[in-house]
Design a protein around this motif. Sequence first.
Motif, mmCIF file in Angstrom:
data_model
loop_
_atom_site.group_PDB
_atom_site.id
_atom_site.type_symbol
_atom_site.label_atom_id
_atom_site.label_comp_id
_atom_site.label_asym_id
_atom_site.label_seq_id
_atom_site.Cartn_x
_atom_site.Cartn_y
_atom_site.Cartn_z
ATOM 1 N N UNK A 7 29.279 55.174 45.066
ATOM 2 C CA UNK A 7 30.216 54.913 44.203
ATOM 3 C C UNK A 7 31.386 54.661 44.818
ATOM 4 N N UNK A 8 31.620 55.548 46.049
ATOM 5 C CA UNK A 8 32.917 55.117 46.950
ATOM 6 C C UNK A 8 32.903 53.761 47.506
ATOM 7 N N UNK A 9 31.670 53.356 47.873
ATOM 8 C CA UNK A 9 31.534 51.692 48.211
ATOM 9 C C UNK A 9 31.844 50.964 47.349
ATOM 10 N N UNK A 10 31.671 51.196 46.117
ATOM 11 C CA UNK A 10 32.313 50.134 44.928
ATOM 12 C C UNK A 10 33.544 50.346 44.761
ATOM 13 N N UNK A 11 34.161 51.550 44.741
ATOM 14 C CA UNK A 11 35.577 52.031 44.671
ATOM 15 C C UNK A 11 36.481 51.111 45.844
ATOM 16 N N UNK A 12 35.782 51.404 47.110
ATOM 17 C CA UNK A 12 36.319 50.551 48.228
ATOM 18 C C UNK A 12 36.472 48.859 47.999
ATOM 19 N N UNK A 13 35.321 48.598 47.624
ATOM 20 C CA UNK A 13 35.116 47.083 47.393
ATOM 21 C C UNK A 13 36.133 46.660 46.214
ATOM 22 N N UNK A 14 36.246 47.502 45.233
ATOM 23 C CA UNK A 14 37.225 46.996 44.268
ATOM 24 C C UNK A 14 38.631 47.189 44.576
ATOM 25 N N UNK A 15 39.027 48.153 45.560
ATOM 26 C CA UNK A 15 40.575 48.031 46.039
ATOM 27 C C UNK A 15 40.624 46.948 46.985
ATOM 28 N N UNK A 16 39.616 46.584 47.510
ATOM 29 C CA UNK A 16 39.819 45.375 48.719
ATOM 30 C C UNK A 16 39.821 43.944 47.709
ATOM 31 N N UNK A 17 39.322 43.862 46.760
ATOM 32 C CA UNK A 17 39.328 42.756 45.765
ATOM 33 C C UNK A 17 40.440 42.707 45.093
ATOM 34 N N UNK A 18 41.173 43.805 44.710
ATOM 35 C CA UNK A 18 42.528 43.947 44.022
ATOM 36 C C UNK A 18 43.712 43.433 45.160
ATOM 37 N N UNK A 19 43.565 43.872 46.308
ATOM 38 C CA UNK A 19 44.493 43.601 47.356
ATOM 39 C C UNK A 19 44.364 42.206 47.702
ATOM 40 N N UNK A 20 43.092 41.503 47.753
ATOM 41 C CA UNK A 20 43.101 40.119 47.914
ATOM 42 C C UNK A 20 43.596 39.273 47.142
ATOM 43 N N UNK A 21 43.390 39.705 45.702
ATOM 44 C CA UNK A 21 43.933 38.875 44.661
ATOM 45 C C UNK A 21 45.570 38.830 44.525
ATOM 46 N N UNK A 22 45.881 40.147 44.861
ATOM 47 C CA UNK A 22 47.535 40.305 44.980
ATOM 48 C C UNK A 22 48.057 39.479 45.903
ATOM 49 N N UNK A 23 47.393 39.437 47.128
ATOM 50 C CA UNK A 23 47.975 38.584 48.080
ATOM 51 C C UNK A 23 47.990 37.204 47.817
ATOM 52 N N UNK A 24 46.971 36.535 47.490
ATOM 53 C CA UNK A 24 46.661 35.372 47.054
ATOM 54 C C UNK A 24 47.776 34.917 45.983
ATOM 55 N N UNK A 25 47.898 35.626 44.982
ATOM 56 C CA UNK A 25 48.762 35.622 43.944
ATOM 57 C C UNK A 25 50.286 35.571 44.455
ATOM 58 N N UNK A 26 50.596 36.395 45.461
ATOM 59 C CA UNK A 26 51.898 36.396 45.940
ATOM 60 C C UNK A 26 52.292 35.215 46.860
ATOM 61 N N UNK A 27 51.077 34.728 47.667
ATOM 62 C CA UNK A 27 51.574 33.513 48.341
ATOM 63 C C UNK A 27 51.551 32.232 47.243
ATOM 64 N N UNK A 28 50.773 32.509 46.010
ATOM 65 C CA UNK A 28 50.994 31.222 45.149
ATOM 66 C C UNK A 28 52.559 31.284 44.671
#
Length: 126
Positions: A7-28
């Motif tokens: 479960x912690x691997x999925x939590x970590x992957x979810x956090x990475x996905x959220x951080x990536x989407x936030x960075x792309x949105x901030x850039x846009x």
Amino acid sequence: MREMEYVWILVFAGILLVIGLVMISLNALLGPREPQIYEDYPYECGVPLYDKDAQTTFHQGYYLLGLLLLLFDIEAAFLFPWSVVYRYLGVFGFIEMFIFIFILTYGLLYAWKKGALDWQFEIEEV
């Protein structure tokens, strides 16, 4: 209970996905809107070209030098695992690595003698 460890691997992957989407949105949202002058400018071998025509050829020595650097970096990286297990290999491991380093040195001297390490290359026009 063993499944809960994954479960912690999925939590970590979810956090990475959220951080990536936030960075792309901030850039846009905050990034520049107008294109840069050199955005479509051809770029090769770390040297910008002087004209927009990308049909010029480069001396093969650049590519040969790059291949040699890659080859020697990979072979040098082979020395690190060997040094970790050196005490378990004994005399046979020492002789084997001595032969390996001798072949590397011979290859380096051969490339040096042939001028493959010379940085005096000229750009050839087509």
